[in-house]
Enzyme design. Structure first.
Site, PDB file in Angstrom:
ATOM      1  N   LYS A  11       0.832  -1.201   0.000  1.00 19.56           N
ATOM      2  CA  LYS A  11       0.000   0.000   0.000  1.00 19.56           C
ATOM      3  C   LYS A  11       0.877   1.266   0.000  1.00 19.56           C
ATOM      4  O   LYS A  11       2.090   1.175   0.200  1.00 19.56           O
ATOM      5  CB  LYS A  11      -0.919  -0.028   1.235  1.00 19.56           C
ATOM      6  CG  LYS A  11      -1.917  -1.210   1.229  1.00 19.56           C
ATOM      7  CD  LYS A  11      -2.903  -1.074   2.391  1.00 19.56           C
ATOM      8  CE  LYS A  11      -3.746  -2.313   2.600  1.00 19.56           C
ATOM      9  NZ  LYS A  11      -4.720  -2.133   3.696  1.00 19.56           N
ATOM     10  N   TYR A  51     -12.073  -2.525  -2.730  1.00 19.88           N
ATOM     11  CA  TYR A  51     -12.611  -2.656  -1.373  1.00 19.88           C
ATOM     12  C   TYR A  51     -14.140  -2.680  -1.343  1.00 19.88           C
ATOM     13  O   TYR A  51     -14.736  -2.319  -0.335  1.00 19.88           O
ATOM     14  CB  TYR A  51     -12.070  -1.527  -0.490  1.00 19.88           C
ATOM     15  CG  TYR A  51     -10.686  -1.783   0.062  1.00 19.88           C
ATOM     16  CD1 TYR A  51     -10.406  -2.969   0.760  1.00 19.88           C
ATOM     17  CD2 TYR A  51      -9.661  -0.847  -0.074  1.00 19.88           C
ATOM     18  CE1 TYR A  51      -9.141  -3.214   1.281  1.00 19.88           C
ATOM     19  CE2 TYR A  51      -8.389  -1.097   0.447  1.00 19.88           C
ATOM     20  CZ  TYR A  51      -8.144  -2.277   1.125  1.00 19.88           C
ATOM     21  OH  TYR A  51      -6.891  -2.532   1.651  1.00 19.88           O
ATOM     22  N   ARG A  87      -1.517 -14.661   4.217  1.00 15.80           N
ATOM     23  CA  ARG A  87      -2.246 -13.949   5.291  1.00 15.80           C
ATOM     24  C   ARG A  87      -1.500 -14.119   6.623  1.00 15.80           C
ATOM     25  O   ARG A  87      -1.453 -13.193   7.437  1.00 15.80           O
ATOM     26  CB  ARG A  87      -3.680 -14.476   5.427  1.00 15.80           C
ATOM     27  CG  ARG A  87      -4.570 -14.198   4.227  1.00 15.80           C
ATOM     28  CD  ARG A  87      -5.076 -12.786   4.147  1.00 15.80           C
ATOM     29  NE  ARG A  87      -5.929 -12.410   5.251  1.00 15.80           N
ATOM     30  CZ  ARG A  87      -6.582 -11.249   5.323  1.00 15.80           C
ATOM     31  NH1 ARG A  87      -6.478 -10.350   4.336  1.00 15.80           N
ATOM     32  NH2 ARG A  87      -7.328 -10.952   6.353  1.00 15.80           N
ATOM     33  N   THR A  93      -5.087  -7.701  10.868  1.00 13.07           N
ATOM     34  CA  THR A  93      -5.449  -6.420  10.264  1.00 13.07           C
ATOM     35  C   THR A  93      -4.984  -5.236  11.107  1.00 13.07           C
ATOM     36  O   THR A  93      -4.438  -4.259  10.590  1.00 13.07           O
ATOM     37  CB  THR A  93      -6.978  -6.346  10.064  1.00 13.07           C
ATOM     38  OG1 THR A  93      -7.387  -7.492   9.306  1.00 13.07           O
ATOM     39  CG2 THR A  93      -7.381  -5.090   9.340  1.00 13.07           C
ATOM     40  N   ARG A 104       2.975  -6.903   9.048  1.00 11.16           N
ATOM     41  CA  ARG A 104       2.337  -5.803   9.793  1.00 11.16           C
ATOM     42  C   ARG A 104       2.893  -5.710  11.210  1.00 11.16           C
ATOM     43  O   ARG A 104       3.047  -4.613  11.755  1.00 11.16           O
ATOM     44  CB  ARG A 104       0.822  -5.995   9.814  1.00 11.16           C
ATOM     45  CG  ARG A 104       0.165  -5.662   8.479  1.00 11.16           C
ATOM     46  CD  ARG A 104      -1.283  -6.091   8.457  1.00 11.16           C
ATOM     47  NE  ARG A 104      -1.976  -5.669   7.232  1.00 11.16           N
ATOM     48  CZ  ARG A 104      -3.157  -6.125   6.867  1.00 11.16           C
ATOM     49  NH1 ARG A 104      -3.792  -7.017   7.617  1.00 11.16           N
ATOM     50  NH2 ARG A 104      -3.718  -5.696   5.754  1.00 11.16           N
ATOM     51  N   ASN A 114      -1.581  -0.024   7.257  1.00  9.51           N
ATOM     52  CA  ASN A 114      -1.068  -1.346   7.633  1.00  9.51           C
ATOM     53  C   ASN A 114      -0.274  -2.021   6.517  1.00  9.51           C
ATOM     54  O   ASN A 114      -0.196  -3.235   6.444  1.00  9.51           O
ATOM     55  CB  ASN A 114      -2.173  -2.232   8.211  1.00  9.51           C
ATOM     56  CG  ASN A 114      -3.309  -2.451   7.222  1.00  9.51           C
ATOM     57  OD1 ASN A 114      -3.173  -2.161   6.046  1.00  9.51           O
ATOM     58  ND2 ASN A 114      -4.414  -2.991   7.699  1.00  9.51           N
ATOM     59  N   HIS A 117      -1.704  -5.454   1.499  1.00 13.39           N
ATOM     60  CA  HIS A 117      -2.966  -6.178   1.326  1.00 13.39           C
ATOM     61  C   HIS A 117      -2.684  -7.579   0.804  1.00 13.39           C
ATOM     62  O   HIS A 117      -1.786  -7.757  -0.009  1.00 13.39           O
ATOM     63  CB  HIS A 117      -3.868  -5.465   0.309  1.00 13.39           C
ATOM     64  CG  HIS A 117      -5.016  -6.322  -0.156  1.00 13.39           C
ATOM     65  ND1 HIS A 117      -6.194  -6.417   0.546  1.00 13.39           N
ATOM     66  CD2 HIS A 117      -5.131  -7.172  -1.222  1.00 13.39           C
ATOM     67  CE1 HIS A 117      -6.997  -7.283  -0.077  1.00 13.39           C
ATOM     68  NE2 HIS A 117      -6.381  -7.749  -1.151  1.00 13.39           N
ATOM     69  N   GLU A 128      -9.761 -10.223  -7.341  1.00  9.59           N
ATOM     70  CA  GLU A 128      -8.774  -9.137  -7.255  1.00  9.59           C
ATOM     71  C   GLU A 128      -7.725  -9.223  -8.371  1.00  9.59           C
ATOM     72  O   GLU A 128      -7.335  -8.205  -8.943  1.00  9.59           O
ATOM     73  CB  GLU A 128      -8.111  -9.168  -5.869  1.00  9.59           C
ATOM     74  CG  GLU A 128      -9.100  -8.746  -4.774  1.00  9.59           C
ATOM     75  CD  GLU A 128      -8.643  -9.094  -3.351  1.00  9.59           C
ATOM     76  OE1 GLU A 128      -7.502  -9.563  -3.179  1.00  9.59           O
ATOM     77  OE2 GLU A 128      -9.443  -8.898  -2.413  1.00  9.59           O
TER      78      GLU A 128
END
Ligand code: DAT
Ligand code: MG
Length: 151
Positions: A11, A51, A87, A93, A104, A114, A117, A128
């Site tokens: 990000k 999103y 993940r 998150t 993160r 954060n 993604h 996506e």
């Protein structure tokens, strides 16, 4: 199946904080295969589409303006269970709740910023990837190293 694909995106905060190489290194060293990568400043429309599942949430507008506020690195990584495992590599998150050793947990401090993604299911990964990449932007090639990564 080692052809599973996930959409992973650094990000704008991760790009501005010079974390691109560190993040890519983790995926590469894990043994995943990079099949698509590009740098772009996402249009608001693209950020909203990305999103869309959060469209009714109170933080949606903030989230979308943050994502389109600067350059991101959009990627597709391929490998066995890459969706679930990435993940885990990314962490929770909320950066305050994400374990040390996760991306993160190591690099993030605040909720909205954060760093990264990652797709959360096969369905969202497929959606996506199709949203961010044309099929001809995904490279088909063999990584000889994979004979050593996979038994
Ligand atoms: P993740 O990015 O871990 O998949 P998510 O899909 O639930 O998390 O939310 C997308 C992004 O929205 C998340 O990275 C940060 C932001 N966000 C989520 N929940 C939030 C909240 N309660 N307040 C502010 N921002 C939030
Ligand atoms: Mg999500």
């Amino acid at each position: 199946n080692n052809k599973e694909r996930s959409f992973i995106m650094i990000k704008p905060d991760g790009v501005q904080r010079s974390l691109i190489a560190d993040i890519i290194k983790r995926f590469e060293q894990k043994g995943y295969k990079l099949i698509g990568i590009k740098v772009l400043v996402p249009a608001k429309q693209l950020a909203e589409a990305h999103y869309e599942e959060h469209a009714q949430r109170p933080f949606f507008q903030k989230l979308v303006s943050f994502l389109s506020s600067g350059a991101v690195v959009a990627m597709v990584w391929e490998g066995q269970e890459v969706i679930k495992f990435s993940r885990n590599m990314i962490g929770a998150t909320n950066p305050l709740a994400s374990a040390p050793g996760t991306i993160r947990g190591d690099f993030g401090v605040d909720f909205g910023h954060n760093v990264i993604h990652g797709s959360d299911s096969l369905t969202s990964a497929e959606r996506e990837i199709a949203l961010w990449f044309k099929s001809e932007e995904l490279a088909q090639y063999d990584l000889t190293m994979q004979a050593w990564t996979y038994e």
